[in-house]
Scaffold this active site. Structure first.
Site, PDB file in Angstrom:
ATOM      1  N   ASP A 168       0.857  -1.188   0.000  1.00 32.57           N
ATOM      2  CA  ASP A 168       0.000   0.000   0.000  1.00 32.57           C
ATOM      3  C   ASP A 168       0.894   1.239   0.000  1.00 32.57           C
ATOM      4  O   ASP A 168       1.821   1.354   0.822  1.00 32.57           O
ATOM      5  CB  ASP A 168      -0.909   0.005   1.234  1.00 32.57           C
ATOM      6  CG  ASP A 168      -1.889   1.162   1.214  1.00 32.57           C
ATOM      7  OD1 ASP A 168      -2.941   1.021   0.574  1.00 32.57           O
ATOM      8  OD2 ASP A 168      -1.599   2.199   1.839  1.00 32.57           O
ATOM      9  N   ASN A 209      -3.097  12.900  -4.431  1.00 32.23           N
ATOM     10  CA  ASN A 209      -4.254  13.244  -5.267  1.00 32.23           C
ATOM     11  C   ASN A 209      -4.874  14.568  -4.854  1.00 32.23           C
ATOM     12  O   ASN A 209      -5.250  15.389  -5.690  1.00 32.23           O
ATOM     13  CB  ASN A 209      -5.306  12.134  -5.188  1.00 32.23           C
ATOM     14  CG  ASN A 209      -4.981  10.961  -6.101  1.00 32.23           C
ATOM     15  OD1 ASN A 209      -4.295  11.111  -7.114  1.00 32.23           O
ATOM     16  ND2 ASN A 209      -5.466   9.783  -5.746  1.00 32.23           N
ATOM     17  N   HIS A 229      -5.331  14.302  -9.678  1.00 31.70           N
ATOM     18  CA  HIS A 229      -5.380  12.876 -10.021  1.00 31.70           C
ATOM     19  C   HIS A 229      -4.426  12.513 -11.155  1.00 31.70           C
ATOM     20  O   HIS A 229      -3.942  11.378 -11.213  1.00 31.70           O
ATOM     21  CB  HIS A 229      -6.817  12.483 -10.388  1.00 31.70           C
ATOM     22  CG  HIS A 229      -7.733  12.440  -9.201  1.00 31.70           C
ATOM     23  ND1 HIS A 229      -7.760  11.379  -8.321  1.00 31.70           N
ATOM     24  CD2 HIS A 229      -8.632  13.341  -8.722  1.00 31.70           C
ATOM     25  CE1 HIS A 229      -8.653  11.612  -7.373  1.00 31.70           C
ATOM     26  NE2 HIS A 229      -9.196  12.800  -7.581  1.00 31.70           N
ATOM     27  N   ASP A 274      -1.863   9.511 -10.981  1.00 26.61           N
ATOM     28  CA  ASP A 274      -1.677   8.447 -11.981  1.00 26.61           C
ATOM     29  C   ASP A 274      -0.213   8.303 -12.363  1.00 26.61           C
ATOM     30  O   ASP A 274       0.283   7.183 -12.552  1.00 26.61           O
ATOM     31  CB  ASP A 274      -2.506   8.762 -13.228  1.00 26.61           C
ATOM     32  CG  ASP A 274      -4.001   8.555 -13.007  1.00 26.61           C
ATOM     33  OD1 ASP A 274      -4.378   7.967 -11.978  1.00 26.61           O
ATOM     34  OD2 ASP A 274      -4.782   8.983 -13.879  1.00 26.61           O
ATOM     35  N   GLU A 296      -4.391   2.486  -4.712  1.00 24.48           N
ATOM     36  CA  GLU A 296      -2.954   2.531  -4.467  1.00 24.48           C
ATOM     37  C   GLU A 296      -2.421   1.238  -3.866  1.00 24.48           C
ATOM     38  O   GLU A 296      -1.302   1.189  -3.340  1.00 24.48           O
ATOM     39  CB  GLU A 296      -2.606   3.708  -3.545  1.00 24.48           C
ATOM     40  CG  GLU A 296      -3.127   3.581  -2.126  1.00 24.48           C
ATOM     41  CD  GLU A 296      -4.532   4.130  -1.949  1.00 24.48           C
ATOM     42  OE1 GLU A 296      -4.876   4.493  -0.810  1.00 24.48           O
ATOM     43  OE2 GLU A 296      -5.278   4.207  -2.935  1.00 24.48           O
TER      44      GLU A 296
END
Length: 350
Positions: free
Chosen positions: A226, A234, A239, A243, A269
């Site tokens: 994680d 974000n 965003h 990405d 994630e």
């Protein structure tokens, strides 16, 4: 034959040659289907020489021949080149009495051809490609029945060419459909952003590994990763930046893990890695390499200051007696412990 076209024009000849090329017949090996037609033409017409001749740009090439002993001749000695300029049968009862052929070296010299009869081989869209022809060493004529048979056999040559072309087109369609099927299967199994296996595809691969372990395969390990505080990326950078971080992290995973290891995007994630034939200790070493790489590799460089991230990791061994959900649950608990103890660390099962 196409209407309103000058048969002697360069444009028409290029179109005719393209029609011939589309059949992909030139310079192909001998085939019994064509050889049988030549034999039957020779037998019915009582001719010692029979040919399936295609008129190319600078030559006539024989797909099948009987009695001539050659596979092609220059175009300037070709009687077939004249035959394709008119429809139906082209018959020359005595070549020595026809000014077009009287000085032809195949007439004045070996093999001293005196008679010619050719039935047109015409493409489905009307272009003359060549002839099925019979030749003799003496002047003569064909009977009405022989003329009919020669044209019928020429039609069989074209029917076989059309069938061969249809088979090629069918084979190409099958290849395209298979490529499309494989592409759709790949898309269904991969995460569109990273190209990694998606959750569903990873679960299928994990079930396969569990089955191998149950049958006595060497141990394997499962790793759940994680990215720490990813939501902040974000929220603060957007965003698109998030990405980019996900993609960069994927690249680092491909550097760290072996080619045999299976990497998947579990969701958001979270990432998951299955390491075949690897103990928990070996998986832990891989996780440490990942921590070290994250510490020295910026995820984003076009920001005011390079962005680094950390990751929390849980690792457990795959046990054949457990099902998929149980294995994932144990790994998830270890990941939770890594987060509870301050993140940026790996927790392995005892």
């Amino acid at each position: 034959m196409p209407d309103n076209t000058d048969l002697c024009s360069a444009e028409y000849e290029n179109q005719r040659l393209q029609a011939l090329a589309d059949y992909q017949i030139l310079d192909t090996p001998e085939e019994s289907a064509f050889g049988d037609i030549v034999e039957v033409a020779s037998l019915i017409c009582e001719a010692p020489v029979a040919l399936i001749s295609f008129v190319d740009r600078n030559r006539q090439w024989f797909k099948s021949e009987k009695g001539l002993g050659m596979c092609e001749t220059p175009l300037d000695v070709s009687i077939c080149a004249h035959a394709i300029l008119q429809p139906g049968l082209f018959i020359v009862p005595d070549t020595t009495r026809d000014p077009r052929f009287a000085n032809n070296p195949l007439v004045t010299g070996e093999p001293h051809l005196r008679f010619y009869a050719g039935a047109l081989l015409e493409s489905h869209d009307g272009y003359p490609l060549g002839t099925l022809c019979v030749l003799d060493y003496r002047p003569r004529e064909l009977t009405e029945r022989q003329c009919f048979a020669l044209q019928a056999l020429a039609n069989q040559v074209m029917a076989h060419l059309e069938l061969m072309q249809a088979h090629r087109e069918q084979a190409e369609l099958i290849r395209e459909l298979e490529a499309t099927r494989q592409e759709l299967a790949k898309r269904a199994a991969t995460d569109p952003l990273t190209g990694l296996l998606n959750r569903r595809a990873f679960e299928q691969r994990l079930n396969q590994e569990l089955a191998l372990v149950r049958r006595g395969a060497p141990p394997a390990s499962l790793m759940l990763i994680d990215l720490d505080h990813f939501k902040t990326v974000n929220d603060t950078l957007g965003h698109q930046a998030g990405d980019e971080v996900i993609v960069r992290f994927t690249e680092l995973c491909r550097e760290v893990f072996r080619q045999a290891d299976v990497i998947g995007r579990w969701g958001g994630e979270e990432f998951v890695v299955m390491l075949p034939r690897a103990s928990v200790a070996e998986a832990q070493h891989a996780a440490e390499r990942l921590h070290q790489l994250l510490a020295t590799t910026p995820m984003l460089e076009d920001t005011s200051s390079p962005l680094h991230i950390t990751a929390s990791i849980g690792i457990c061994s795959l046990i054949g007696s457990e099902n998929l959900d149980e294995c994932v649950h144990r790994t998830d608990e270890l990941l939770y412990q890594a987060k509870e103890h301050g993140r940026n660390r790996t927790v392995c099962e005892p």
